[in-house]
Design a protein around this motif. Structure first.
Motif, mmCIF file in Angstrom:
data_model
loop_
_atom_site.group_PDB
_atom_site.id
_atom_site.type_symbol
_atom_site.label_atom_id
_atom_site.label_comp_id
_atom_site.label_asym_id
_atom_site.label_seq_id
_atom_site.Cartn_x
_atom_site.Cartn_y
_atom_site.Cartn_z
ATOM 1 N N ARG A 13 11.204 3.096 -1.112
ATOM 2 C CA ARG A 13 11.581 3.438 0.341
ATOM 3 C C ARG A 13 11.051 2.247 1.200
ATOM 4 N NH1 ARG A 13 14.269 7.848 2.362
ATOM 5 N NH2 ARG A 13 14.932 8.712 0.663
ATOM 6 N N ALA A 14 9.853 1.673 0.442
ATOM 7 C CA ALA A 14 9.029 0.555 1.154
ATOM 8 C C ALA A 14 10.079 -0.606 1.362
ATOM 9 C CB ALA A 14 7.840 0.522 0.724
ATOM 10 N N GLY A 15 10.799 -0.648 0.338
ATOM 11 C CA GLY A 15 11.842 -1.906 0.400
ATOM 12 C C GLY A 15 12.066 -2.159 -0.913
ATOM 13 N N ALA A 16 13.369 -2.982 -1.252
ATOM 14 C CA ALA A 16 13.740 -2.984 -3.006
ATOM 15 C C ALA A 16 12.877 -3.637 -3.618
ATOM 16 C CB ALA A 16 15.116 -3.754 -2.662
ATOM 17 N N LEU A 17 12.565 -3.313 -4.693
ATOM 18 C CA LEU A 17 11.824 -3.851 -5.781
ATOM 19 C C LEU A 17 12.749 -4.705 -6.812
ATOM 20 C CD1 LEU A 17 9.255 -0.932 -6.703
ATOM 21 C CD2 LEU A 17 8.740 -2.865 -5.597
ATOM 22 N N ILE A 115 -0.519 -6.705 -7.543
ATOM 23 C CA ILE A 115 -0.105 -6.742 -5.946
ATOM 24 C C ILE A 115 -0.321 -8.201 -5.550
ATOM 25 C CG2 ILE A 115 -1.436 -6.366 -4.105
ATOM 26 C CD1 ILE A 115 -2.268 -3.471 -5.389
ATOM 27 N N GLY A 116 -1.235 -8.926 -6.557
ATOM 28 C CA GLY A 116 -1.593 -10.270 -6.159
ATOM 29 C C GLY A 116 -0.381 -11.064 -6.342
ATOM 30 N N THR A 117 0.359 -10.773 -7.355
ATOM 31 C CA THR A 117 1.424 -11.695 -7.979
ATOM 32 C C THR A 117 2.877 -11.411 -7.355
ATOM 33 O OG1 THR A 117 0.363 -11.677 -9.921
ATOM 34 C CG2 THR A 117 2.488 -12.408 -9.987
ATOM 35 N N TYR A 118 3.182 -10.206 -6.919
ATOM 36 C CA TYR A 118 4.283 -9.738 -6.559
ATOM 37 C C TYR A 118 4.608 -9.206 -5.166
ATOM 38 C CZ TYR A 118 5.622 -10.040 -11.543
ATOM 39 O OH TYR A 118 5.542 -10.430 -12.885
ATOM 40 N N PRO A 119 5.219 -9.767 -4.428
ATOM 41 C CA PRO A 119 5.350 -9.687 -2.821
ATOM 42 C C PRO A 119 5.752 -8.080 -2.720
ATOM 43 C CG PRO A 119 6.356 -11.594 -3.262
ATOM 44 C CD PRO A 119 5.830 -11.108 -4.489
ATOM 45 N N ASN A 122 3.170 -5.690 -3.714
ATOM 46 C CA ASN A 122 2.202 -5.735 -2.533
ATOM 47 C C ASN A 122 2.452 -4.800 -1.232
ATOM 48 O OD1 ASN A 122 0.058 -6.346 -0.641
ATOM 49 N ND2 ASN A 122 0.843 -8.582 -0.190
ATOM 50 N N ARG A 123 3.899 -5.046 -1.046
ATOM 51 C CA ARG A 123 4.391 -4.203 0.128
ATOM 52 C C ARG A 123 4.286 -2.674 -0.262
ATOM 53 N NH1 ARG A 123 9.826 -6.472 0.678
ATOM 54 N NH2 ARG A 123 10.302 -4.861 -1.216
ATOM 55 N N ALA A 124 4.822 -2.474 -1.324
ATOM 56 C CA ALA A 124 4.843 -1.142 -1.866
ATOM 57 C C ALA A 124 3.633 -0.409 -1.743
ATOM 58 C CB ALA A 124 5.479 -1.097 -2.985
ATOM 59 N N ILE A 125 2.524 -0.896 -2.259
ATOM 60 C CA ILE A 125 1.295 -0.545 -2.301
ATOM 61 C C ILE A 125 0.693 -0.265 -0.747
ATOM 62 C CG2 ILE A 125 -1.058 -0.267 -3.455
ATOM 63 C CD1 ILE A 125 1.201 0.262 -5.340
ATOM 64 N N TRP A 126 0.809 -1.291 -0.120
ATOM 65 C CA TRP A 126 0.489 -1.090 1.399
ATOM 66 C C TRP A 126 1.224 0.101 2.063
ATOM 67 C CZ3 TRP A 126 -2.870 -1.861 4.655
ATOM 68 C CH2 TRP A 126 -3.672 -2.968 4.778
ATOM 69 N N THR A 129 -0.338 3.196 1.234
ATOM 70 C CA THR A 129 -1.742 3.454 1.748
ATOM 71 C C THR A 129 -1.602 3.803 3.233
ATOM 72 O OG1 THR A 129 -2.568 1.601 0.576
ATOM 73 C CG2 THR A 129 -3.698 2.225 2.582
ATOM 74 N N LEU A 130 -0.649 3.422 3.920
ATOM 75 C CA LEU A 130 -0.373 3.516 5.375
ATOM 76 C C LEU A 130 0.189 5.168 5.531
ATOM 77 C CD1 LEU A 130 1.092 0.366 6.696
ATOM 78 C CD2 LEU A 130 -1.124 1.119 6.998
ATOM 79 N N ARG A 131 1.025 5.320 4.410
ATOM 80 C CA ARG A 131 1.686 6.776 4.273
ATOM 81 C C ARG A 131 0.614 7.821 4.269
ATOM 82 N NH1 ARG A 131 4.373 9.196 0.039
ATOM 83 N NH2 ARG A 131 5.448 10.578 1.163
ATOM 84 N N GLU A 132 -0.465 7.384 3.241
ATOM 85 C CA GLU A 132 -1.436 8.566 3.347
ATOM 86 C C GLU A 132 -2.217 8.619 4.294
ATOM 87 O OE1 GLU A 132 -2.498 10.451 0.819
ATOM 88 O OE2 GLU A 132 -0.802 9.810 -0.288
ATOM 89 N N LEU A 133 -2.623 7.690 5.004
ATOM 90 C CA LEU A 133 -3.204 7.615 6.253
ATOM 91 C C LEU A 133 -2.350 8.593 7.334
ATOM 92 C CD1 LEU A 133 -4.659 4.133 6.628
ATOM 93 C CD2 LEU A 133 -6.053 6.520 6.289
ATOM 94 N N SER A 134 -1.000 8.404 7.507
ATOM 95 C CA SER A 134 -0.353 8.933 8.428
ATOM 96 C C SER A 134 -0.068 10.172 8.100
ATOM 97 C CB SER A 134 1.194 8.192 8.199
ATOM 98 O OG SER A 134 2.031 8.820 8.993
#
Lengths: 239, 77
Positions: A13-17, A115-119, A122-126, A129-134
């Motif tokens: 849902r954050a973008g295709a992997l 997270i450091g290797t794959y964009p 990285n985007r998905a885990i961000w 995080t944002l989802r949890e806060l929201s």
């Protein structure tokens, strides 16, 4: 590949992997195990561990000194636990299985490496995080609503979240929780919840029997509960 | 832990068929108080007065606690 895995299904849902990113994430999970209902998912203190619920309903909660439990969020299939809680930080919240759960472990350090290797990761885990806060913000706001609207809002959230992982249809879903569990989600007394459920039933808004919740008119019910799914961030990061 | 059944009377009668496990009558009274306060707070103000009563039965069906709360909200004369 993503379709059968609630974790990947949600992350996308954050973008295709890419296929490689999906394979790396799946290779990270180990130690699949069953956690019985009413047991904590995390019992020891292993700092390098993140937990992923694959099946069942769990929750983050806290027990007050007087014995009252407050549930502060659901943990549904595909949700990570203790993602951000390294060391003592965040460990005051417990994560417990509300129903029998199936759980896998991930190594935190290996996940951070991915997270450091794959964009895409990285985007998905961000996004996680944002989802949890929201979602946490929305739950705080929801506490201000009258109890019947609060329950409606919570049921709408469950409907939408379960639809994303294929566990709800248009207007109904299995909710294998007790009314007391739901009372602890809403922060109301275990006696009060009975009346709240009764009022939604009497108003013809829902039926709830044999663990099956059916919403009579989803649009109407969302309006009643002042529910706007935007805070669940299922449309990714926006533009 | 004994089980207690909290029937709610607020104009409608809502019978508690599931019950709640509580250690003693002190906990029963505290639960009744918390429930009444929460229910009064979120009841729409249709009239000047809202009254809610909770009757608590034990497992044998005997009424062990009764609790009620009345809120009266009026324009000043």
């Amino acid at each position: 590949m993503a379709s059968g895995d609630p974790f990947l299904r949600k992350l996308e849902r954050a973008g295709a992997l890419s296929d490689e990113e999906q394979a790396e994430l799946q290779a990270l999970t180990f130690n699949r195990r069953a956690v019985p209902a009413r047991n904590d998912i995390v019992t020891g203190d292993i700092p390098d561990r993140v937990y992923l619920v694959m099946n069942g309903f769990a929750c983050r909660y806290k027990i007050l000194r007087g014995g009252t439990r407050r549930i502060v969020s659901f943990v549904l299939p595909g949700d990570l636990c203790y993602m951000h809680d390294t060391g003592a930080f965040g460990r005051d919240l417990r994560v417990g299985a509300l129903t029998p759960c199936s759980v896998v472990d991930l190594s935190r350090s290996e996940l951070i490496e991915l997270i450091g290797t794959y964009p895409g990761i990285n985007r998905a885990i961000w996004w996680v995080t944002l989802r949890e806060l929201s979602r946490a913000r929305e739950w705080i706001v929801n506490d201000t609503r009258p109890a019947d609207k609060r329950l409606a809002h919570t049921l709408c959230e469950l409907l939408v979240c379960l639809q994303v992982i294929g566990l709800a249809d248009e207007d109904s879903f299995e909710l294998p929780l007790s009314q007391s569990d739901v009372a602890d989600v809403l922060g109301i007394s275990h006696v009060h919840i009975n009346r709240v459920v009764q009022s939604l039933r009497a108003g013809g808004l829902i039926t709830w029997s044999d663990n099956l919740v059916t919403i009579s008119d989803v649009q109407e019910f969302k309006a009643f509960g002042e529910f706007d799914p935007a805070y669940l961030c299922f449309d990714g990061f926006g533009p | 832990m004994p089980r207690f059944f909290f029937d709610i009377h607020d104009g409608d009668d809502i019978r508690d068929d599931a019950g709640h496990d509580l250690p003693d009558l002190k906990a029963v009274r505290a639960e009744a108080q918390r429930a009444l306060a929460g229910m009064i707070a979120t009841t729409p103000l249709g009239t000047n007065a809202i009254q809610i009563r909770v009757d608590v039965r034990d497992e044998s069906g005997k009424r062990v606690v009764t609790a009620s709360l009345l809120a009266v909200i009026e324009d000043a004369p």
